[in-house]
Design an enzyme around this catalytic site. Structure first.
Site, mmCIF file in Angstrom:
data_model
loop_
_atom_site.group_PDB
_atom_site.id
_atom_site.type_symbol
_atom_site.label_atom_id
_atom_site.label_comp_id
_atom_site.label_asym_id
_atom_site.label_seq_id
_atom_site.Cartn_x
_atom_site.Cartn_y
_atom_site.Cartn_z
ATOM 1 C CG ASP A 1 5.369 -1.478 19.945
ATOM 2 O OD1 ASP A 1 6.361 -0.901 18.517
ATOM 3 O OD2 ASP A 1 4.937 -0.440 19.615
ATOM 4 C CG ASP B 1 9.586 1.749 19.875
ATOM 5 O OD1 ASP B 1 8.574 1.961 21.689
ATOM 6 O OD2 ASP B 1 8.927 1.950 19.363
ATOM 7 C CG HIS C 1 2.656 4.642 23.904
ATOM 8 N ND1 HIS C 1 1.749 4.233 22.758
ATOM 9 C CD2 HIS C 1 3.868 4.956 23.328
ATOM 10 C CE1 HIS C 1 2.762 4.377 21.698
ATOM 11 N NE2 HIS C 1 3.685 4.632 22.301
ATOM 12 C CD GLU D 1 -0.259 1.059 20.890
ATOM 13 O OE1 GLU D 1 -0.743 -0.374 20.148
ATOM 14 O OE2 GLU D 1 1.242 1.945 20.959
ATOM 15 C CG ASP E 1 6.847 5.184 21.252
ATOM 16 O OD1 ASP E 1 7.469 4.370 22.460
ATOM 17 O OD2 ASP E 1 6.340 4.701 20.858
ATOM 18 C CG HIS F 1 2.062 -1.499 11.247
ATOM 19 N ND1 HIS F 1 3.441 -1.356 12.264
ATOM 20 C CD2 HIS F 1 1.273 -0.390 12.042
ATOM 21 C CE1 HIS F 1 2.609 -1.073 13.515
ATOM 22 N NE2 HIS F 1 1.915 0.146 13.146
ATOM 23 C CG ASP G 1 4.962 -3.054 9.537
ATOM 24 O OD1 ASP G 1 6.064 -2.548 9.678
ATOM 25 O OD2 ASP G 1 4.533 -3.885 10.653
ATOM 26 C CG ASP H 1 2.458 -2.422 21.570
ATOM 27 O OD1 ASP H 1 1.535 -4.005 21.428
ATOM 28 O OD2 ASP H 1 2.323 -1.607 20.748
ATOM 29 C CD GLU I 1 4.706 1.384 22.186
ATOM 30 O OE1 GLU I 1 3.455 1.082 21.816
ATOM 31 O OE2 GLU I 1 5.461 2.149 22.316
HETATM 32 C C1 XLS Z 1 3.954 3.693 17.925
HETATM 33 C C2 XLS Z 1 2.954 2.507 18.150
HETATM 34 C C3 XLS Z 1 3.189 1.123 16.548
HETATM 35 C C4 XLS Z 1 1.714 1.335 17.255
HETATM 36 C C5 XLS Z 1 1.256 -0.291 16.265
HETATM 37 O O1 XLS Z 1 4.785 4.527 18.950
HETATM 38 O O2 XLS Z 1 3.500 1.699 18.968
HETATM 39 O O3 XLS Z 1 4.702 0.715 16.629
HETATM 40 O O4 XLS Z 1 1.848 -0.641 18.270
HETATM 41 O O5 XLS Z 1 1.049 0.850 14.917
HETATM 42 NI NI NI Z 2 3.063 0.034 20.389
HETATM 43 NI NI NI Z 3 5.237 3.116 20.494
#
Ligand code: XLS
Ligand code: NI
Ligand code: NI
Length: 442
Positions: free
Chosen positions: A342, A312, A274, A235, A310, A104, A107, A299, A271
Protein backbone atom coordinates in the site's frame (compact mmCIF):
# COMPACT_ATOMS: atom_id res chain seq x y z
CA UNK A 1 -13.83 -11.04 -24.11
CA UNK A 2 -10.76 -9.38 -25.60
CA UNK A 3 -7.50 -8.93 -23.73
CA UNK A 4 -4.98 -6.68 -25.37
CA UNK A 5 -1.95 -8.75 -26.29
CA UNK A 6 0.23 -5.71 -26.61
CA UNK A 7 3.03 -5.33 -24.05
CA UNK A 8 2.78 -2.18 -21.93
CA UNK A 9 6.24 -2.34 -20.34
CA UNK A 10 9.64 -2.41 -22.01
CA UNK A 11 11.10 -3.73 -18.75
CA UNK A 12 11.53 -7.52 -18.84
CA UNK A 13 10.45 -9.89 -16.06
CA UNK A 14 12.55 -9.11 -13.00
CA UNK A 15 15.12 -11.79 -12.24
CA UNK A 16 16.90 -12.65 -9.03
CA UNK A 17 20.59 -11.89 -9.49
CA UNK A 18 21.81 -11.99 -5.88
CA UNK A 19 23.45 -9.44 -3.60
CA UNK A 20 26.45 -9.05 -5.93
CA UNK A 21 24.36 -7.75 -8.81
CA UNK A 22 24.60 -4.12 -9.88
CA UNK A 23 21.57 -4.37 -12.14
CA UNK A 24 19.02 -1.95 -10.64
CA UNK A 25 16.20 -3.89 -12.30
CA UNK A 26 17.02 -7.20 -10.60
CA UNK A 27 16.22 -8.67 -7.21
CA UNK A 28 19.18 -8.91 -4.87
CA UNK A 29 17.45 -10.65 -1.95
CA UNK A 30 14.04 -11.77 -3.16
CA UNK A 31 14.39 -15.02 -5.05
CA UNK A 32 10.75 -16.07 -5.50
CA UNK A 33 11.74 -19.67 -6.30
CA UNK A 34 14.10 -20.22 -3.39
CA UNK A 35 12.78 -23.02 -1.21
CA UNK A 36 12.93 -22.46 2.54
CA UNK A 37 11.39 -25.03 4.89
CA UNK A 38 9.55 -26.69 2.02
CA UNK A 39 7.94 -23.51 0.73
CA UNK A 40 9.13 -21.04 -1.87
CA UNK A 41 10.02 -17.53 -0.80
CA UNK A 42 7.11 -16.37 -2.95
CA UNK A 43 4.79 -18.53 -0.83
CA UNK A 44 6.32 -17.26 2.39
CA UNK A 45 6.11 -13.60 1.50
CA UNK A 46 2.76 -13.51 -0.31
CA UNK A 47 3.54 -10.09 -1.83
CA UNK A 48 0.62 -8.15 -3.23
CA UNK A 49 0.31 -5.08 -5.43
CA UNK A 50 -2.16 -2.34 -4.43
CA UNK A 51 -4.16 -1.45 -7.53
CA UNK A 52 -5.10 2.01 -6.27
CA UNK A 53 -1.54 3.23 -5.88
CA UNK A 54 0.22 1.34 -8.66
CA UNK A 55 -2.48 1.85 -11.33
CA UNK A 56 -4.71 4.72 -10.19
CA UNK A 57 -2.10 6.88 -8.51
CA UNK A 58 -1.23 9.97 -10.50
CA UNK A 59 1.05 11.86 -8.12
CA UNK A 60 -1.57 14.50 -7.34
CA UNK A 61 -1.43 16.24 -3.96
CA UNK A 62 -3.51 18.99 -2.29
CA UNK A 63 -1.40 21.60 -4.04
CA UNK A 64 -1.36 20.29 -7.56
CA UNK A 65 -2.69 17.81 -10.08
CA UNK A 66 -1.20 14.53 -11.21
CA UNK A 67 2.29 14.36 -12.65
CA UNK A 68 2.32 10.70 -13.69
CA UNK A 69 0.92 9.99 -17.15
CA UNK A 70 0.63 6.39 -18.29
CA UNK A 71 0.34 5.60 -22.00
CA UNK A 72 -2.60 3.20 -21.49
CA UNK A 73 -4.73 5.91 -19.84
CA UNK A 74 -6.26 7.21 -23.04
CA UNK A 75 -9.59 6.63 -24.71
CA UNK A 76 -13.10 7.92 -24.40
CA UNK A 77 -14.99 4.99 -23.00
CA UNK A 78 -14.05 4.58 -19.33
CA UNK A 79 -14.88 0.86 -19.24
CA UNK A 80 -12.55 0.14 -22.18
CA UNK A 81 -9.80 2.21 -20.56
CA UNK A 82 -10.35 0.27 -17.32
CA UNK A 83 -9.84 -2.99 -19.19
CA UNK A 84 -6.63 -1.89 -20.89
CA UNK A 85 -5.36 -0.50 -17.59
CA UNK A 86 -6.07 -3.89 -16.04
CA UNK A 87 -4.16 -5.66 -18.81
CA UNK A 88 -1.19 -3.41 -18.03
CA UNK A 89 -1.61 -4.11 -14.32
CA UNK A 90 -1.53 -7.88 -14.75
CA UNK A 91 1.50 -7.60 -17.00
CA UNK A 92 3.18 -5.64 -14.22
CA UNK A 93 2.13 -8.15 -11.52
CA UNK A 94 3.74 -10.90 -13.58
CA UNK A 95 6.90 -8.99 -14.37
CA UNK A 96 7.43 -7.95 -10.76
CA UNK A 97 6.72 -11.58 -9.68
CA UNK A 98 3.92 -10.67 -7.23
CA UNK A 99 1.53 -13.58 -6.67
CA UNK A 100 -1.31 -11.37 -5.35
CA UNK A 101 -3.13 -8.09 -5.94
CA UNK A 102 -5.67 -6.00 -3.97
CA UNK A 103 -8.31 -3.49 -5.04
CA UNK A 104 -11.17 -1.20 -4.04
CA UNK A 105 -14.32 -1.56 -6.15
CA UNK A 106 -13.94 1.96 -7.57
CA UNK A 107 -10.25 1.48 -8.45
CA UNK A 108 -10.94 -1.15 -11.02
CA UNK A 109 -14.21 0.08 -12.53
CA UNK A 110 -15.62 3.55 -13.11
CA UNK A 111 -18.47 4.77 -10.92
CA UNK A 112 -21.73 5.10 -12.87
CA UNK A 113 -24.55 7.63 -12.53
CA UNK A 114 -26.56 5.19 -10.42
CA UNK A 115 -25.66 2.26 -8.18
CA UNK A 116 -27.12 -0.08 -10.79
CA UNK A 117 -24.84 1.37 -13.46
CA UNK A 118 -21.79 1.20 -11.14
CA UNK A 119 -22.57 -2.45 -10.45
CA UNK A 120 -22.90 -3.13 -14.17
CA UNK A 121 -19.48 -1.57 -14.89
CA UNK A 122 -17.98 -3.51 -12.00
CA UNK A 123 -19.38 -6.80 -13.31
CA UNK A 124 -17.81 -6.16 -16.72
CA UNK A 125 -14.40 -5.45 -15.21
CA UNK A 126 -14.61 -8.32 -12.74
CA UNK A 127 -15.23 -10.73 -15.62
CA UNK A 128 -12.10 -9.30 -17.25
CA UNK A 129 -10.11 -9.65 -14.01
CA UNK A 130 -11.26 -13.23 -13.61
CA UNK A 131 -9.95 -14.06 -17.04
CA UNK A 132 -6.62 -12.36 -16.33
CA UNK A 133 -6.28 -14.13 -12.98
CA UNK A 134 -6.88 -17.44 -14.72
CA UNK A 135 -4.38 -16.71 -17.50
CA UNK A 136 -1.61 -15.52 -15.15
CA UNK A 137 -2.21 -17.51 -11.94
CA UNK A 138 -2.20 -14.25 -9.97
CA UNK A 139 -4.62 -14.31 -7.05
CA UNK A 140 -6.63 -11.80 -5.09
CA UNK A 141 -5.31 -11.18 -1.58
CA UNK A 142 -8.24 -8.95 -0.67
CA UNK A 143 -10.98 -6.76 -1.98
CA UNK A 144 -12.62 -3.74 -0.36
CA UNK A 145 -15.15 -1.00 -1.05
CA UNK A 146 -14.19 2.63 -1.46
CA UNK A 147 -16.52 4.31 1.04
CA UNK A 148 -14.59 7.56 1.29
CA UNK A 149 -13.93 9.24 -2.08
CA UNK A 150 -17.42 10.03 -3.31
CA UNK A 151 -18.81 13.27 -1.78
CA UNK A 152 -21.86 11.33 -0.52
CA UNK A 153 -19.52 9.89 2.12
CA UNK A 154 -18.20 13.25 3.33
CA UNK A 155 -19.69 12.61 6.81
CA UNK A 156 -18.80 8.93 6.83
CA UNK A 157 -20.34 5.75 5.45
CA UNK A 158 -21.45 3.36 8.23
CA UNK A 159 -21.08 6.22 10.74
CA UNK A 160 -22.93 8.78 8.65
CA UNK A 161 -25.67 10.63 10.54
CA UNK A 162 -28.00 9.95 7.57
CA UNK A 163 -29.42 6.41 7.37
CA UNK A 164 -29.76 6.87 3.60
CA UNK A 165 -25.98 7.11 3.25
CA UNK A 166 -25.58 4.08 5.54
CA UNK A 167 -27.92 2.15 3.23
CA UNK A 168 -25.95 3.18 0.14
CA UNK A 169 -22.68 2.08 1.77
CA UNK A 170 -24.28 -1.21 2.78
CA UNK A 171 -25.34 -1.81 -0.81
CA UNK A 172 -21.82 -1.06 -2.00
CA UNK A 173 -20.27 -3.49 0.50
CA UNK A 174 -22.78 -6.17 -0.49
CA UNK A 175 -21.56 -5.93 -4.07
CA UNK A 176 -17.89 -5.69 -3.07
CA UNK A 177 -18.24 -8.91 -1.06
CA UNK A 178 -19.84 -10.62 -4.03
CA UNK A 179 -17.07 -9.64 -6.42
CA UNK A 180 -14.34 -10.46 -3.90
CA UNK A 181 -15.85 -13.91 -3.62
CA UNK A 182 -16.17 -14.18 -7.39
CA UNK A 183 -12.43 -13.48 -7.73
CA UNK A 184 -11.46 -15.92 -4.99
CA UNK A 185 -10.33 -13.18 -2.58
CA UNK A 186 -8.63 -14.66 0.46
CA UNK A 187 -9.60 -11.73 2.72
CA UNK A 188 -11.91 -8.73 2.78
CA UNK A 189 -10.73 -5.41 4.26
CA UNK A 190 -12.58 -2.69 6.15
CA UNK A 191 -10.62 0.49 6.35
CA UNK A 192 -12.78 3.15 8.02
CA UNK A 193 -11.90 5.93 5.61
CA UNK A 194 -14.25 8.56 6.97
CA UNK A 195 -15.58 6.60 9.94
CA UNK A 196 -14.71 9.18 12.55
CA UNK A 197 -15.48 12.81 13.20
CA UNK A 198 -14.26 16.35 12.76
CA UNK A 199 -16.10 17.90 15.73
CA UNK A 200 -18.14 16.53 18.62
CA UNK A 201 -20.40 19.59 18.30
CA UNK A 202 -22.31 17.73 15.60
CA UNK A 203 -21.51 14.11 16.47
CA UNK A 204 -23.13 11.39 18.57
CA UNK A 205 -20.04 9.25 19.11
CA UNK A 206 -21.78 6.37 20.89
CA UNK A 207 -24.46 6.05 18.23
CA UNK A 208 -21.95 6.22 15.38
CA UNK A 209 -19.85 3.42 16.89
CA UNK A 210 -22.98 1.27 17.34
CA UNK A 211 -23.88 1.89 13.69
CA UNK A 212 -20.40 0.88 12.57
CA UNK A 213 -20.73 -2.37 14.53
CA UNK A 214 -24.18 -3.03 13.05
CA UNK A 215 -22.72 -2.50 9.58
CA UNK A 216 -19.96 -5.04 10.24
CA UNK A 217 -22.43 -7.58 11.60
CA UNK A 218 -24.54 -7.16 8.45
CA UNK A 219 -21.45 -7.72 6.29
CA UNK A 220 -20.55 -10.84 8.26
CA UNK A 221 -24.10 -12.19 7.94
CA UNK A 222 -24.09 -11.58 4.21
CA UNK A 223 -20.64 -13.14 3.75
CA UNK A 224 -21.98 -16.27 5.42
CA UNK A 225 -25.12 -16.19 3.31
CA UNK A 226 -23.17 -16.16 0.04
CA UNK A 227 -20.51 -18.59 1.28
CA UNK A 228 -17.61 -16.13 1.28
CA UNK A 229 -15.02 -17.82 3.48
CA UNK A 230 -12.24 -15.23 3.30
CA UNK A 231 -10.96 -13.59 6.47
CA UNK A 232 -12.44 -10.21 7.49
CA UNK A 233 -9.72 -7.67 8.27
CA UNK A 234 -9.97 -4.30 9.95
CA UNK A 235 -7.29 -1.73 9.15
CA UNK A 236 -6.76 0.78 11.96
CA UNK A 237 -5.69 4.36 11.33
CA UNK A 238 -5.73 7.18 13.87
CA UNK A 239 -6.56 10.12 11.61
CA UNK A 240 -6.68 11.33 8.01
CA UNK A 241 -9.03 11.99 6.39
CA UNK A 242 -11.03 12.53 9.62
CA UNK A 243 -9.47 14.23 12.61
CA UNK A 244 -10.30 11.26 14.82
CA UNK A 245 -11.00 7.82 13.38
CA UNK A 246 -12.81 5.25 15.50
CA UNK A 247 -10.37 2.43 14.77
CA UNK A 248 -7.45 4.53 16.01
CA UNK A 249 -4.96 1.69 16.49
CA UNK A 250 -4.93 -2.06 17.11
CA UNK A 251 -5.65 -1.73 20.84
CA UNK A 252 -8.72 0.49 20.32
CA UNK A 253 -9.77 -1.78 17.43
CA UNK A 254 -9.68 -4.80 19.75
CA UNK A 255 -11.75 -2.92 22.34
CA UNK A 256 -14.29 -1.95 19.67
CA UNK A 257 -14.54 -5.48 18.25
CA UNK A 258 -14.86 -7.10 21.69
CA UNK A 259 -17.44 -4.57 22.86
CA UNK A 260 -19.62 -5.30 19.86
CA UNK A 261 -19.25 -9.08 19.63
CA UNK A 262 -17.05 -8.96 16.53
CA UNK A 263 -13.74 -10.24 17.91
CA UNK A 264 -14.12 -13.68 16.37
CA UNK A 265 -15.01 -12.25 12.98
CA UNK A 266 -12.01 -9.98 12.43
CA UNK A 267 -8.26 -9.95 12.34
CA UNK A 268 -6.08 -6.90 11.74
CA UNK A 269 -4.57 -5.51 8.60
CA UNK A 270 -1.70 -3.47 10.00
CA UNK A 271 -0.25 -0.63 7.98
CA UNK A 272 3.20 0.65 8.91
CA UNK A 273 2.40 4.28 8.23
CA UNK A 274 -0.83 4.09 10.26
CA UNK A 275 1.12 2.65 13.19
CA UNK A 276 3.55 5.54 13.21
CA UNK A 277 0.75 8.10 12.78
CA UNK A 278 -0.80 6.61 15.94
CA UNK A 279 2.47 7.19 17.78
CA UNK A 280 3.46 3.52 17.76
CA UNK A 281 6.15 1.52 16.06
CA UNK A 282 5.15 -0.95 13.34
CA UNK A 283 6.39 -3.77 15.56
CA UNK A 284 4.25 -2.59 18.48
CA UNK A 285 1.05 -2.84 16.45
CA UNK A 286 2.03 -6.32 15.25
CA UNK A 287 2.74 -7.47 18.82
CA UNK A 288 -0.58 -6.11 20.14
CA UNK A 289 -2.52 -7.91 17.39
CA UNK A 290 -0.49 -11.10 17.81
CA UNK A 291 -1.01 -11.10 21.58
CA UNK A 292 -4.76 -11.15 20.93
CA UNK A 293 -4.42 -13.86 18.25
CA UNK A 294 -5.67 -11.33 15.69
CA UNK A 295 -2.72 -10.73 13.37
CA UNK A 296 -4.07 -10.92 9.84
CA UNK A 297 -2.18 -9.08 7.11
CA UNK A 298 0.21 -6.22 6.45
CA UNK A 299 -0.14 -3.04 4.39
CA UNK A 300 3.54 -2.69 3.66
CA UNK A 301 4.69 0.91 3.48
CA UNK A 302 6.45 3.58 5.49
CA UNK A 303 5.79 7.12 6.62
CA UNK A 304 8.13 10.04 6.94
CA UNK A 305 8.74 10.96 10.56
CA UNK A 306 9.04 14.62 9.57
CA UNK A 307 5.63 14.67 7.90
CA UNK A 308 2.40 14.23 9.82
CA UNK A 309 0.36 12.39 7.21
CA UNK A 310 0.07 9.04 5.44
CA UNK A 311 2.89 9.44 2.91
CA UNK A 312 2.62 5.77 1.86
CA UNK A 313 6.24 5.31 0.84
CA UNK A 314 8.00 2.11 -0.06
CA UNK A 315 9.79 0.75 2.97
CA UNK A 316 13.50 0.06 2.59
CA UNK A 317 14.36 0.25 6.28
CA UNK A 318 15.80 -3.22 6.97
CA UNK A 319 16.01 -2.64 10.72
CA UNK A 320 12.34 -1.71 11.08
CA UNK A 321 11.31 -4.60 8.84
CA UNK A 322 13.52 -7.12 10.62
CA UNK A 323 11.94 -6.27 13.97
CA UNK A 324 8.49 -6.55 12.37
CA UNK A 325 9.36 -9.89 10.77
CA UNK A 326 10.63 -11.25 14.10
CA UNK A 327 7.23 -10.51 15.64
CA UNK A 328 5.31 -11.87 12.64
CA UNK A 329 7.28 -15.12 12.49
CA UNK A 330 7.10 -15.57 16.25
CA UNK A 331 3.33 -15.22 15.97
CA UNK A 332 3.25 -18.02 13.39
CA UNK A 333 3.02 -15.89 10.24
CA UNK A 334 0.12 -14.19 8.52
CA UNK A 335 -2.06 -17.14 7.53
CA UNK A 336 -4.31 -16.01 4.69
CA UNK A 337 -2.75 -12.53 4.82
CA UNK A 338 0.27 -11.23 2.98
CA UNK A 339 2.43 -8.17 2.43
CA UNK A 340 0.47 -5.73 0.34
CA UNK A 341 2.41 -2.75 -0.99
CA UNK A 342 0.00 0.00 0.00
CA UNK A 343 2.67 2.40 -1.19
CA UNK A 344 2.95 4.97 -3.91
CA UNK A 345 5.58 6.63 -6.01
CA UNK A 346 6.80 10.07 -5.05
CA UNK A 347 5.30 12.85 -7.14
CA UNK A 348 8.50 13.31 -9.12
CA UNK A 349 8.92 9.59 -9.87
CA UNK A 350 7.09 9.74 -13.15
CA UNK A 351 8.80 7.01 -15.18
CA UNK A 352 7.37 3.54 -15.65
CA UNK A 353 10.74 2.21 -14.45
CA UNK A 354 10.13 3.92 -11.12
CA UNK A 355 7.19 1.59 -10.52
CA UNK A 356 9.62 -1.33 -10.87
CA UNK A 357 12.38 0.22 -8.75
CA UNK A 358 9.88 0.97 -5.99
CA UNK A 359 8.50 -2.56 -5.77
CA UNK A 360 11.90 -4.21 -6.22
CA UNK A 361 13.17 -2.16 -3.27
CA UNK A 362 10.20 -3.07 -1.10
CA UNK A 363 10.34 -6.77 -1.96
CA UNK A 364 14.09 -7.01 -1.49
CA UNK A 365 13.94 -5.24 1.87
CA UNK A 366 11.19 -7.53 3.13
CA UNK A 367 12.93 -10.66 1.85
CA UNK A 368 16.22 -9.62 3.46
CA UNK A 369 14.40 -8.86 6.71
CA UNK A 370 12.64 -12.24 6.56
CA UNK A 371 15.96 -14.04 6.33
CA UNK A 372 17.62 -12.02 9.10
CA UNK A 373 14.59 -12.54 11.34
CA UNK A 374 14.70 -16.29 10.76
CA UNK A 375 18.34 -16.30 11.82
CA UNK A 376 17.59 -14.23 14.93
CA UNK A 377 14.81 -16.62 15.92
CA UNK A 378 16.83 -19.74 15.13
CA UNK A 379 19.75 -18.59 17.28
CA UNK A 380 17.33 -17.58 20.04
CA UNK A 381 19.68 -15.14 21.78
CA UNK A 382 17.03 -12.48 22.38
CA UNK A 383 14.44 -15.07 23.35
CA UNK A 384 16.86 -16.55 25.89
CA UNK A 385 17.53 -13.12 27.35
CA UNK A 386 13.82 -12.31 27.65
CA UNK A 387 13.03 -15.72 29.13
CA UNK A 388 15.66 -15.26 31.82
CA UNK A 389 14.41 -11.74 32.52
CA UNK A 390 10.99 -13.13 33.47
CA UNK A 391 12.24 -16.35 35.04
CA UNK A 392 11.21 -15.30 38.55
CA UNK A 393 7.64 -15.96 37.39
CA UNK A 394 8.49 -19.56 36.45
CA UNK A 395 8.62 -20.98 39.99
CA UNK A 396 7.48 -20.32 43.54
CA UNK A 397 5.39 -17.27 44.36
CA UNK A 398 6.06 -15.84 40.85
CA UNK A 399 4.33 -18.83 39.31
CA UNK A 400 1.52 -18.48 41.85
CA UNK A 401 1.02 -14.86 40.70
CA UNK A 402 0.62 -15.97 37.09
CA UNK A 403 -1.75 -18.75 38.11
CA UNK A 404 -3.85 -16.42 40.26
CA UNK A 405 -3.12 -18.53 43.33
CA UNK A 406 -1.78 -15.81 45.59
CA UNK A 407 -3.05 -12.46 46.88
CA UNK A 408 -1.86 -9.19 48.39
CA UNK A 409 -1.81 -10.52 51.95
CA UNK A 410 0.49 -13.47 51.24
CA UNK A 411 2.76 -11.31 49.10
CA UNK A 412 3.00 -8.72 51.89
CA UNK A 413 3.91 -11.46 54.34
CA UNK A 414 6.58 -12.79 51.99
CA UNK A 415 8.17 -9.37 51.59
CA UNK A 416 8.05 -8.65 55.34
CA UNK A 417 9.36 -12.00 56.47
CA UNK A 418 11.58 -13.28 53.70
CA UNK A 419 12.15 -11.27 50.56
CA UNK A 420 12.89 -7.74 51.72
CA UNK A 421 14.08 -5.19 49.11
CA UNK A 422 14.38 -6.41 45.49
CA UNK A 423 17.85 -6.25 43.93
CA UNK A 424 17.97 -3.98 40.87
CA UNK A 425 18.81 -5.72 37.58
CA UNK A 426 19.99 -4.14 34.32
CA UNK A 427 17.64 -4.16 31.31
CA UNK A 428 20.74 -4.31 29.08
CA UNK A 429 19.17 -2.29 26.26
CA UNK A 430 22.44 -1.11 24.72
CA UNK A 431 23.90 -4.61 24.79
CA UNK A 432 20.78 -5.88 22.99
CA UNK A 433 20.87 -3.09 20.43
CA UNK A 434 24.47 -3.96 19.65
CA UNK A 435 23.49 -7.60 19.36
CA UNK A 436 20.76 -6.66 16.87
CA UNK A 437 23.32 -4.78 14.80
CA UNK A 438 25.50 -7.88 14.54
CA UNK A 439 22.62 -9.47 12.60
CA UNK A 440 21.99 -6.38 10.47
CA UNK A 441 25.55 -5.43 9.67
CA UNK A 442 27.69 -8.41 10.69
C1 XLS B 1 -5.55 4.54 3.56
C2 XLS B 1 -5.63 3.09 3.62
C3 XLS B 1 -6.28 2.41 2.44
C4 XLS B 1 -6.67 1.01 2.78
C5 XLS B 1 -7.68 0.39 1.85
O1 XLS B 1 -4.84 5.17 4.30
O2 XLS B 1 -4.35 2.58 3.83
O3 XLS B 1 -5.46 2.46 1.33
O4 XLS B 1 -5.57 0.18 2.82
O5 XLS B 1 -8.87 1.07 1.84
NI1 NI C 1 -3.81 0.55 3.78
NI1 NI D 1 -2.87 4.18 4.55
Amino acid sequence: MKTSKKSHFAVPTIQFEGAGSDNPLAFRHYNPDEVIDGRTLSEHMRFSIAYWHAFRGTGSDPFGPGTIVRPWESGKDPVSVAKIRMDAAFEFFQKIRAPFWCFHDRDIAPEGRTLAESNKFLDQIVAHAKQLQKATGIKLLWGTANLFSNPRYMAGAATNPDAHVFAYAAAQVKKALEVTKELGGENYVFWGGREGYETLLNTDLKREQAHLAAFMHMANDYAKEIGFTGQFLIEPKPKEPTKHQYDFDVASGIAFLRTHGLAKVFKFNIETNHATLAGHTFQHEIEVAAAAGMLGSIDANAGDLLLGWDTDQFNTDIKELTLAMVSILRAGGLGSGGFNFDAKLRRQSIDVDDLFHAHIGGMDAYAAAFKIARRILAEGKFAKFVKERYSSFDTGYGKDIEKGKIGLKQLEKLVLTKLGEPKAKSGKQEYLENLLNTYLHG
